[in-house]
Design an enzyme around this catalytic site. Structure first.
Site, PDB file in Angstrom:
ATOM      1  CD1 TRP A   1      -1.917  -2.345   1.788  1.00 45.52           C
ATOM      2  CD2 TRP A   1      -2.879  -1.394   0.009  1.00 45.52           C
ATOM      3  NE1 TRP A   1      -2.859  -3.215   1.309  1.00 45.52           N
ATOM      4  CE2 TRP A   1      -3.465  -2.666   0.225  1.00 45.52           C
ATOM      5  CE3 TRP A   1      -3.324  -0.610  -1.061  1.00 45.52           C
ATOM      6  CZ2 TRP A   1      -4.469  -3.168  -0.608  1.00 45.52           C
ATOM      7  CZ3 TRP A   1      -4.328  -1.112  -1.882  1.00 45.52           C
ATOM      8  CH2 TRP A   1      -4.894  -2.367  -1.654  1.00 45.52           C
TER       9      TRP A   1
ATOM     10  CG  ASP B   1      -3.161   4.099   4.051  1.00 48.89           C
ATOM     11  OD1 ASP B   1      -4.202   3.906   4.718  1.00 48.89           O
ATOM     12  OD2 ASP B   1      -2.914   3.470   3.003  1.00 48.89           O
TER      13      ASP B   1
ATOM     14  CE  LYS C   1      -8.214  -2.531   5.031  1.00 45.90           C
ATOM     15  NZ  LYS C   1      -8.477  -3.821   4.390  1.00 45.90           N
TER      16      LYS C   1
END
Length: 359
Positions: free
Chosen positions: A100, A170, A194
């Protein structure tokens, strides 16, 4: 009972499912579904207001930090952040700790110069690189706090706080899972699916003082200032996804907030990692234990045939989502906020029984 270890979209609290399903048929006794109410009505404004207030309360934010619920997921933020913060001739510093962060680096290069201050790519991201120097001229420093695919997580943010440049993070896979000083971050972003709610909306927390400093003209929908001014309703927001976020944030507050859920998350992670370490048939993939994620535990078996057998056994025991990401294989149970400790106990009992039979 199902035991849901999916990496995302992932498990949500049962209370949230119940309340959300009732709202689909009749929201707040209005006779209307949450799916059909106008986003500019008082009915939905109350949802947005409460969701924003809950984020501010749970994160203990100051007045300089604004909370936004936006479209596009975390992946849109990979380019929206440098678009808003980085001029063509300026430098942004990035840490490269997994899939990511690598995606974020790729997008940032479209808008300015990117200096990768540390990387674990050559070792397939099996640890966190802790030796780095951040240029004082960097417009911001970007990190991915938790890498879901490789199972590494930053636990000490001191070097980042001391870097002396705006800090961007992030937090898609570990937001609100542990206590930290959220105010020290200048921009936080996280896909909701999530720990915050359902897929379809992205949470952004931004220090408004870092905005409005780039020379380029920004498309209206890409300008954080426009979203702040319009209260996350510059256009029609993902109404149902925001509503599920509000319910999930309510649930988290009812559990005692971030401090309380962190203790439970640590218990879950300790139980699973202790089990992995005690059974020779399994092997953790993160080489430094201090780098292990409390959200995504990655491990493998030397015998891939046994992996297939164990996955079949998991399915037979109503354990879902433990298979590793397709790019790395192995196993990756995710231990997000809503996953009960009892589910981890079921998984670890099965692991012990399997190891005894195969060991």
């Amino acid at each position: 009972m199902m035991h849901n270890f999916n990496a995302g979209p992932s498990i949500l609290p049962p209370e949230v499912f119940k309340q959300a399903s009732e709202a689909i048929l009749n929201y707040n006794n209005s006779g209307l579904s949450i799916l059909e109410i106008g986003h500019r009505t008082d009915l939905f404004q109350a949802v947005m207001d409460e969701a924003i207030a809950l984020v501010k309360e749970l994160m203990q934010l100051d007045d300089q930090h604004e909370v936004l619920f936006l479209h596009g997921g975390a992946s849109t933020q990979f380019f929206q952040i440098p678009m808003n913060l980085l001029n063509d001739n300026e430098i942004a510093a990035y840490t490269d700790t997994g899939t990511w962060s690598a995606k974020a680096i790729k997008e940032a290069k479209l808008f300015g110069h990117v200096e990768v201050v540390c990387s674990a790519k050559e070792s397939n991201y099996n640890h966190l690189p802790k030796q780095f120097t951040v240029p004082k001229t960097a417009k911001y420093l970007h990190l991915t706090t938790n890498e879901t695919i490789h199972g590494v997580q930053w636990h000490d943010f001191t070097p980042f706080f001391e870097a002396g440049v705006p800090l961007v993070a992030d937090m898609s896979s570990d937001i609100l899972s542990r206590e930290m000083d959220f105010k020290k971050f200048d921009l936080i972003y996280a896909g909701a699916q999530k720990n915050v709610g359902a897929a379809g909306v992205n949470l952004v927390v931004v220090n408004k003082n870092i905005l409005g400093k780039v020379n380029r003209k920004l498309a209206t929908m890409m300008d954080y200032r426009q979203h702040i001014e319009n209260g996350s309703m510059l256009n029609t927001p993902p109404v149902f996804a925001v509503y599920v976020c509000m319910l999930t944030l309510r649930w988290l507050k009812s559990q005692g907030g971030v401090a309380a859920i962190e203790k439970i998350n640590n218990q879950k992670a300790q139980l699973l990692y202790n089990t992995i370490d005690s059974l020779p048939v399994f092997k953790g993939t993160v080489i430094n234990k201090e780098d292990r994620s409390i959200m995504n535990a990655c491990f493998v078996m030397d015998n891939t045939d046994l992996e297939k057998e164990f996955l079949t056994l998991c399915k037979q025991n109503n354990i879902y989502g433990v298979k590793g990401h397709r790019s790395v294989g192995g196993f990756r149970p995710s231990l997000y906020n809503a996953l009960p400790l009892s589910s981890v106990q079921v998984l670890t009992d099965l692991m012990k029984d399997f190891a005894n039979k195969k060991g």
